[in-house]
Design an enzyme around this catalytic site. Structure first.
Site, short mmCIF file in Angstrom:
data_model
loop_
_atom_site.label_atom_id
_atom_site.label_comp_id
_atom_site.label_asym_id
_atom_site.label_seq_id
_atom_site.Cartn_x
_atom_site.Cartn_y
_atom_site.Cartn_z
CG HIS A 272 -3.66 -2.06 4.56
ND1 HIS A 272 -2.49 -2.74 4.50
CD2 HIS A 272 -3.51 -1.12 5.50
CE1 HIS A 272 -1.66 -2.24 5.38
NE2 HIS A 272 -2.25 -1.26 6.01
CB CYS A 273 -5.95 -1.80 -1.40
SG CYS A 273 -5.10 -3.30 -0.96
CB ILE A 274 -9.39 1.68 -2.41
CG1 ILE A 274 -9.65 0.37 -3.16
CG2 ILE A 274 -10.00 2.84 -3.17
CD1 ILE A 274 -8.99 0.27 -4.52
CB ILE A 276 -3.23 3.21 1.59
CG1 ILE A 276 -3.94 3.59 2.89
CG2 ILE A 276 -1.72 3.22 1.78
CD1 ILE A 276 -3.65 2.71 4.04
CG ASP A 277 -2.38 0.28 -2.41
OD1 ASP A 277 -1.89 0.43 -1.27
OD2 ASP A 277 -2.87 -0.78 -2.81
#
Ligand SMILES: NC(=O)c1ccc[n+]([C@@H]2O[C@H](COP(=O)([O-])OP(=O)(O)OC[C@H]3O[C@@H](n4cnc5c(N)ncnc54)[C@H](O)[C@@H]3O)[C@@H](O)[C@H]2O)c1
Length: 431
Positions: A272-274, A276-277
């Site tokens: 959910h991070c790399i 997307i952010d």
């Protein structure tokens, strides 16, 4: 539903120290740590099934067991879908998802929804903290105007701050208590209020000068990982062509005691991070009229990895005069990260879809994922991976869950494509 309704009635008049909005991977461990330190905490979430489950002591994230949730409930925690609970708290922390929309831009709808709910119940002196990962300016330009709409003013009537969520699900060493918490408020009083709140249950609070710096610090951390992962992914591709063992190279470079941090190639980035952010950041930079080239390049390179892995599978089979069609291929580990049950944005899905599309006789195993939806069909995890690996023409090792016995795997498999650089042996090929 009755369960939370009852809680709502029982505690209607009690003050709460904290209401956590969004009870997922981020919100639940936060609530747990606050409760452990003696704060009175409730959780607000739109998902009625999740709320009911939590109140009955059933966890929904890897880092908390059912026993952990029961312990929270026994200490007074309750979850609810009734938003008026927000009005009972001294502080509200927003931990809702910040995904991408269809055009790969920020989808702030959950943050907006949560902020609107807070605005309906905001009271004098209340502290609001946004933790969801987002682009710099969200707290000031998106959240603040909604909360100030009825003539309330930040720093006078309520406090508003940003504090990036830094949790690393599945990490046994670092959790909410011992990961330093960065906080930046809209004004000094807000920074102070947020630092005081976290200081009650987190070991170290790091104050920064404003919300934008706090927002950006999280994006710097994730972009740094993103860029460095892409760097080694690109190197993996040409090192293979050059006949250089990149894993050995990284091991060697990693002995330098300063100035180098090891990152490893893999089948693509997930979670959910790399993936997307950094889009949140490149979106913001693009609004200035120029691109954030590092992020866009990293995205492009890592997005190529699933097809590159498929190419390597095809080449491996080709060497043995095997077609993909009709050949048994076993995928090991389908989650985006080791030792957790989270397969959000996992690059393995693209690999599986391509192989199925090419007619492979595809099997998979993952100790954390029993059933796997691939291109319209549902696969079930094979029961014994060591047996299955002996039967598959090729085993593709995609996630190094601790549960895998690597020596035995390397011995039992007919052939392995190891995308994690963990195995050795005559039948093992490294990514
Ligand atoms: N999971 C991680 O490892 C991780 C790490 C760092 C940062 N983050 C960031 O933290 C944020 C939350 O992520 P997560 O993984 O905890 O998400 P999650 O999907 O696990 O949980 C989010 C919860 O929020 C609820 N929700 C959605 N909209 C709501 C609303 N308007 N009101 C109340 N509840 C609502 C959902 O029902 C869900 O239960 C995201 O911004 C993410 O990028 C996640």
């Amino acid at each position: 539903v009755e369960v939370w309704a009852r809680h709502e009635l029982d505690d209607n008049r009690d003050r709460l120290d904290l209401v956590v909005i969004g009870l997922g991977y981020v919100g639940l461990p936060l609530a747990q740590q606050a409760i452990r330190r003696g704060l009175a905490v409730a959780g607000y979430d739109l998902d009625a099934d999740a709320v009911e489950g939590l109140n009955l002591g059933s966890s929904r994230v890897d880092d908390l067991s059912d026993a952990d949730v029961s312990e929270m409930v026994a200490s007074g925690f309750f979850a609810t879908c009734v938003e008026s609970v927000i009005g009972r708290a001294d502080a509200v922390v927003i931990c809702v998802p910040t995904p991408l929309d269809e055009a790969s831009g920020p989808d702030l709808s959950a943050v907006l929804g949560a902020t609107e709910a807070i605005a309906r119940h905001l009271h004098s002196g209340q502290l609001v903290v946004l933790e969801s990962t987002t682009y710099p300016g969200t707290t000031e330009d998106v959240v603040r105007p909604i909360l100030e709409r009825d003539g309330r003013i930040v720093g006078r009537d309520f406090y508003l701050a940003y504090s990036p969520e830094r949790i690393d699900p599945g990490n046994p060493e670092f959790g909410v208590a011992n990961i330093p918490k960065v906080v930046g408020g809209c004004d000094e009083a807000s920074t102070r209020a947020a630092a005081d709140l976290y200081g009650r249950f987190v070991e170290q609070v790091v104050e920064v000068k404003g919300t934008r710096e706090a927002e950006m610090s999280k994006l710097l951390e994730n972009t740094y990982r993103h860029v460095n992962i892409a760097l080694v992914n690109e190197m993996a591709i040409f090192c293979h062509d050059l006949g250089v063992d990149l894993w050995e190279v990284i091991r060697a470079a990693g002995t330098k005691p300063f100035g180098f941090q090891a990152f490893y190639p893999g089948p693509g980035v997930g979670g959910h991070c790399i993936p997307i952010d950094p889009n949140y950041l490149s979106y913001k930079v693009r609004s200035l009229g120029y691109p954030f080239r590092f992020v866009e390049l990293a995205q492009e390179i890592s997005a190529r990895m699933p097809s590159y892995v498929v190419d390597r599978i095809v080449w491996n089979l080709n060497e043995r005069e095997l077609p993909v069609r009709g050949t048994r291929i076993l995928l090991l580990g389908v989650t985006y990260k080791k030792n957790i049950a989270d397969d959000r944005e996992s690059p393995v899905l693209q690999i599986a879809e391509k192989l199925l599309g090419m007619g492979a006789d595809l099997e998979y195993h993952d100790p954390f994922i029993e059933a796997y939806e691939v291109g319209g069909s549902t696969l079930r995890s094979v029961e014994h991976y060591l047996e299955a690996t002996g039967e598959a023409a090729l085993t593709v090792f995609l996630q190094d869950h601790d549960a895998y016995d690597l020596d035995n795997l390397a011995r039992s498999a007919k052939a392995v494509l190891d995308c994690r650089g963990r195995m050795e042996g005559p039948r093992v090929e490294l990514l």
